[in-house]
Structure formats: C-alpha cells, structure tokens
Design an enzyme around this catalytic site. Structure first.
Site, PDB file in Angstrom:
ATOM      1  CB  CYS A 158      -0.906   0.022   1.226  1.00 45.16           C
ATOM      2  SG  CYS A 158      -1.953  -1.422   1.444  1.00 45.16           S
ATOM      3  CG  HIS A 198      -2.340   4.386  -1.795  1.00 45.93           C
ATOM      4  ND1 HIS A 198      -3.093   5.065  -2.733  1.00 45.93           N
ATOM      5  CD2 HIS A 198      -2.638   3.067  -1.948  1.00 45.93           C
ATOM      6  CE1 HIS A 198      -3.828   4.204  -3.417  1.00 45.93           C
ATOM      7  NE2 HIS A 198      -3.564   2.990  -2.968  1.00 45.93           N
ATOM      8  NE  ARG A 228      -9.826   0.484  -4.275  1.00 44.69           N
ATOM      9  CZ  ARG A 228     -10.031   0.080  -5.512  1.00 44.69           C
ATOM     10  NH1 ARG A 228     -11.032   0.541  -6.226  1.00 44.69           N
ATOM     11  NH2 ARG A 228      -9.246  -0.811  -6.051  1.00 44.69           N
ATOM     12  CB  CYS A 243      -6.138  -2.179  -3.099  1.00 41.16           C
ATOM     13  SG  CYS A 243      -6.541  -0.435  -3.365  1.00 41.16           S
TER      14      CYS A 243
END
Length: 276
Positions: free
Chosen positions: A190, A194, A233, A237
């Site tokens: 992640c 992000h 979500r 992902c």
C-alpha cells in the site's frame, strides 16, 4: 532540501522497520512523520486538502470533481440510507444514541473489552443482529448506504482516533504492517502506491495519498454507480496487486483502517465521496 531529505530518510527507516523494531513504534511520532513527508513532498498542498484524495494533484481534475459535487450522484444512496436507518430507528438509537451527527466520528475505535478494532459498518451489523434483525451484506448495498448517510450527517467533524492502551497500539502496528508489507505477484505494498508514489499515475488513474484516505468513505464509484465501503476498496486493491484478499470486516482490514484513520487525525470527515 536538506530538511526534505531528512524527513524522507526518516520515513524510509520507519516504514522499512523490521517486526523487532516495530515494537518500539510510537503511533503519534509515526503519524507526524507521515504528515511531514507529505508536506515536504508537496509543500503547496494544504494539509486539510488531503480529504479530497487524488484530485488535489490536478487543477483540472479538481474542477471536474467540484462540478460533479454541485449535483452529487450519491444523493439517492444517502436517501436510501436514511430510509433504512429510519425504518429501524428505535434499534439504532439504542446502540448509537439520538444524534446522528455524532455516530460516524466515533469510528474506527479500539474496544478494550474485546481487544479488537470496531468499525462503523461492523457496529451497524452488530446492532442489527443483537436486536434480532438480519445483518446487511458487507462491501456495498444497504451497508454502504447507511454508512454513507451517517458520514454525510457528520461532515465537518474531525477524525480523532484514540490509541490509549497497549492493545490499541498493537492493532495500529498490525495495520501499519499490512500497509508497508509487499504482497502479491507484483510485490507491491500500500505504501508503495499511496505514500511514495502518491500523485503519480498508474495507467489512467492518479494514485491517492494515504493521508485523508479514510475521510471520504464510503465512496460513490462512477463506473459502478453505487456506494462502496472502504473494505471493498481494500479488496479491490489486493486483487489489483494479484494478492489474496482478506474478507471485508476481517481483523486485518479493520486494523488497516485503524492505522489509516489514525494518521489522518485532525482532518475533516467529508464522506461520502465521489470517484470516477
């Protein structure tokens, strides 16, 4: 430049920590390093703007989003959520109280009795099952609409996740570990998308920042034409990373939400959001 580099290197050490080093993590120091990293990376972006996700990186995209917000496509979903909430109002009020503006800001939270993170969606379903009602299906549909209604009522309230015990700190660290650990066939994490590459494009999409990520969920996806939850979500992902996803409302995803919400402390709730 030296200050920016120092912050970047500090964050790099923090996010590359081993499980042994992670035991010494202080959540508030960790959160501040994340904030400092994004400030150094994009000094012209105000911190309170991060609630708008990837739109903050493009003036054109922001203008299109603002135009969509004039007549939000998620209003029907909010109306549906309100109707569902009102239909079982007596039940919900026993669980959450009578002020609907104060429900969403309580979550996610750490429950000392169960030693687990509790999310808004899990509380909605527990409230229903405790009263003998059927739980909503997870990920989207009624659960997202009720959650969206409560988020809409709480707009402007600040995210204020508390970590006041060893159990809560461990839940934060578990969520943090999920965020930084590479997984799947592509070996992505992640954080790779992000944090380090936030604002860059992945195919036709701009990668959103970790800061503020939980503020605008559930999100109305233009392609799906419905509200979807944060855990939906997460599932998407993981599938994009070619990794085995966890179940919605699993401990892994609850802890990940806990981590993401904590590092966004102080930002305003502005859900539900609209995304293409």
């Amino acid at each position: 430049m030296k200050k920016t580099l120092a912050i970047t290197l500090t964050l790099g050490v923090t996010f590359g920590a081993t499980a042994t080093l992670a035991a010494a993590i202080d959540p508030e120091t960790d959160r501040q390093q994340m904030v400092d990293f994004f400030k150094a990376k994009n000094p012209k972006i105000a911190m309170d703007a991060y609630v708008n996700g990837a739109y903050i990186y493009s003036a054109d995209a922001m203008a299109q989003w603002e135009a969509a917000e004039e007549f939000p496509p998620y209003l029907d979903a909010i109306d549906s959520g309100e109707q569902l909430y009102t239909a079982d109002k007596a039940v919900f009020e026993k669980c959450f109280g009578t002020d609907v503006t104060k429900i969403r800001p309580k979550y996610p939270m750490f429950d000392e009795a169960t030693q687990k993170v509790v999310t808004l969606e899990s509380s909605i379903n527990k409230c229903r099952t405790d009263a003998g009602l059927k739980p909503y299906k997870l990920k989207e549909g009624d659960i997202a609409n009720v959650s969206g209604y409560l988020a809409y009522q709480a707009r402007g309230a600040k995210i204020d996740v508390k970590i006041e015990s060893e159990g809560a700190r461990k839940a934060y660290e578990d969520g943090r570990k999920s965020y930084i650990t590479p997984t799947g066939q592509f070996g992505l994490s992640c954080a790779k998308c992000h944090t380090y590459n936030a604002g860059r494009n992945a195919r036709a999409d701009t990668l959103s920042p970790n800061i503020g990520h939980t503020s605008h969920f559930p999100v109305f996806r233009a392609g799906a034409q419905k509200l979807t939850t944060l855990h939906h979500r997460y599932l998407g992902c993981h599938e994009n990373m070619r990794a085995e996803p966890f179940e919605a409302q699993s401990d892994q995803y609850k802890n990940l939400e806990f981590f993401q919400a904590y590092v966004s402390n102080g930002l305003e709730i502005n859900g539900p959001g609209y995304r293409k």
